[in-house]
Design a protein around this motif. Structure first.
Motif, PDB file in Angstrom:
ATOM      1  N   ARG A 295       0.866  -1.098   0.040  1.00 55.97           N
ATOM      2  CA  ARG A 295      -0.011   0.119   0.129  1.00 55.97           C
ATOM      3  C   ARG A 295       0.921   1.215  -0.044  1.00 55.97           C
ATOM      4  O   ARG A 295       1.957   1.155   0.575  1.00 55.97           O
ATOM      5  CB  ARG A 295      -0.825  -0.021   1.276  1.00 55.97           C
ATOM      6  N   PRO A 296       0.456   2.207  -0.745  1.00 56.18           N
ATOM      7  CA  PRO A 296       1.289   3.596  -0.873  1.00 56.18           C
ATOM      8  C   PRO A 296       1.943   3.954   0.615  1.00 56.18           C
ATOM      9  O   PRO A 296       2.807   4.307   0.762  1.00 56.18           O
ATOM     10  CB  PRO A 296       0.385   4.605  -1.432  1.00 56.18           C
ATOM     11  N   GLU A 297       0.964   4.042   1.654  1.00 55.87           N
ATOM     12  CA  GLU A 297       1.413   4.563   2.882  1.00 55.87           C
ATOM     13  C   GLU A 297       2.168   3.809   3.594  1.00 55.87           C
ATOM     14  O   GLU A 297       2.728   4.176   4.645  1.00 55.87           O
ATOM     15  CB  GLU A 297      -0.084   4.740   3.775  1.00 55.87           C
ATOM     16  N   ASN A 298       2.450   2.344   3.279  1.00 58.18           N
ATOM     17  CA  ASN A 298       3.329   1.659   4.008  1.00 58.18           C
ATOM     18  C   ASN A 298       4.751   1.705   3.269  1.00 58.18           C
ATOM     19  O   ASN A 298       5.573   0.832   3.621  1.00 58.18           O
ATOM     20  CB  ASN A 298       2.882   0.182   4.031  1.00 58.18           C
ATOM     21  N   ARG A 299       4.913   2.106   2.075  1.00 55.25           N
ATOM     22  CA  ARG A 299       6.152   1.984   1.316  1.00 55.25           C
ATOM     23  C   ARG A 299       7.334   2.550   1.980  1.00 55.25           C
ATOM     24  O   ARG A 299       8.424   2.260   1.881  1.00 55.25           O
ATOM     25  CB  ARG A 299       5.765   2.441  -0.171  1.00 55.25           C
ATOM     26  N   ALA A 300       6.860   3.711   2.596  1.00 58.62           N
ATOM     27  CA  ALA A 300       8.035   4.353   3.414  1.00 58.62           C
ATOM     28  C   ALA A 300       8.842   3.435   4.378  1.00 58.62           C
ATOM     29  O   ALA A 300      10.061   3.723   4.698  1.00 58.62           O
ATOM     30  CB  ALA A 300       7.718   5.449   4.252  1.00 58.62           C
ATOM     31  N   LEU A 301       8.190   2.473   4.829  1.00 56.69           N
ATOM     32  CA  LEU A 301       8.574   1.458   6.001  1.00 56.69           C
ATOM     33  C   LEU A 301       9.612   0.485   5.167  1.00 56.69           C
ATOM     34  O   LEU A 301      10.288  -0.201   5.947  1.00 56.69           O
ATOM     35  CB  LEU A 301       7.658   0.660   6.556  1.00 56.69           C
ATOM     36  N   THR A 302       9.379   0.420   3.915  1.00 58.02           N
ATOM     37  CA  THR A 302      10.451  -0.891   3.267  1.00 58.02           C
ATOM     38  C   THR A 302      11.865  -0.508   3.046  1.00 58.02           C
ATOM     39  O   THR A 302      12.635  -1.367   2.822  1.00 58.02           O
ATOM     40  CB  THR A 302       9.762  -1.253   1.816  1.00 58.02           C
ATOM     41  N   GLY A 303      12.092   0.799   2.969  1.00 57.67           N
ATOM     42  CA  GLY A 303      13.566   1.257   2.761  1.00 57.67           C
ATOM     43  C   GLY A 303      13.842   1.690   1.279  1.00 57.67           C
ATOM     44  O   GLY A 303      14.964   1.685   0.825  1.00 57.67           O
ATOM     45  N   PHE A 304      12.753   1.146   0.633  1.00 63.05           N
ATOM     46  CA  PHE A 304      12.839   1.445  -1.019  1.00 63.05           C
ATOM     47  C   PHE A 304      12.043   2.591  -1.395  1.00 63.05           C
ATOM     48  O   PHE A 304      11.595   3.266  -0.500  1.00 63.05           O
ATOM     49  CB  PHE A 304      12.192   0.282  -1.672  1.00 63.05           C
ATOM     50  N   ALA A 305      11.965   3.036  -2.756  1.00 64.99           N
ATOM     51  CA  ALA A 305      11.271   4.293  -3.311  1.00 64.99           C
ATOM     52  C   ALA A 305       9.879   4.147  -2.670  1.00 64.99           C
ATOM     53  O   ALA A 305       9.233   2.912  -2.941  1.00 64.99           O
ATOM     54  CB  ALA A 305      11.601   4.549  -4.685  1.00 64.99           C
ATOM     55  N   ILE A 306       9.235   5.255  -2.553  1.00 68.72           N
ATOM     56  CA  ILE A 306       7.698   5.423  -2.070  1.00 68.72           C
ATOM     57  C   ILE A 306       6.936   5.583  -3.401  1.00 68.72           C
ATOM     58  O   ILE A 306       5.749   5.141  -3.426  1.00 68.72           O
ATOM     59  CB  ILE A 306       7.397   6.429  -1.148  1.00 68.72           C
ATOM     60  N   ALA A 307       7.623   5.941  -4.693  1.00 69.81           N
ATOM     61  CA  ALA A 307       6.761   6.091  -5.751  1.00 69.81           C
ATOM     62  C   ALA A 307       7.695   6.934  -6.811  1.00 69.81           C
ATOM     63  O   ALA A 307       8.678   7.394  -6.290  1.00 69.81           O
ATOM     64  CB  ALA A 307       5.616   7.061  -5.461  1.00 69.81           C
TER      65      ALA A 307
END
Length: 111
Positions: free
Chosen positions: A99-111
């Motif tokens: 989910r877009p709101e969870n991408r920041a937690l991955t360490g990868f790009a958010i978009a």
């Protein structure tokens, strides 16, 4: 070689590597589909096993802007490390299946 071409080659190599694996059950063909014009890339399993028809997306990647979007990763270990090993920058990989709101937690790009 420019970044876009490096990323295309990295994606195609990953798909080719995974296409070599044959499922241990059924008669399933691995199809590598690479559309460089629109930068859409798929690996599909197609055939038959004991449960019936198989028509599955194993990997779905695409290049949007200057980033590789992993839209679906049905591999056991995931392809992100392989892309990193092939020279793709971590900031240029979007885990699109989060989910877009969870991408920041991955360490990868958010978009």
């Amino acid at each position: 070689m420019d970044k876009l071409e490096i990323y295309r080659q990295a994606i195609e190599k990953v798909l080719s590597d995974y296409a070599r694996y044959k499922p241990s059950h059924g008669e399933i063909e691995m199809l590598r589909i690479c559309d460089r014009e629109s930068d859409r890339y798929l690996l599909m399993g197609v055939g038959w096993d004991n449960t019936g028809r198989v028509h599955d997306v194993v990997l779905h990647l695409r290049i949007r802007g200057d980033k590789i979007w992993i839209e679906w990763d049905g591999t056991g270990e995931g392809v992100t490390q392989e892309l990193l090993d092939l020279g793709v920058m971590q900031d240029d990989i979007v885990l699109g299946f989060y989910r877009p709101e969870n991408r920041a937690l991955t360490g990868f790009a958010i978009a």
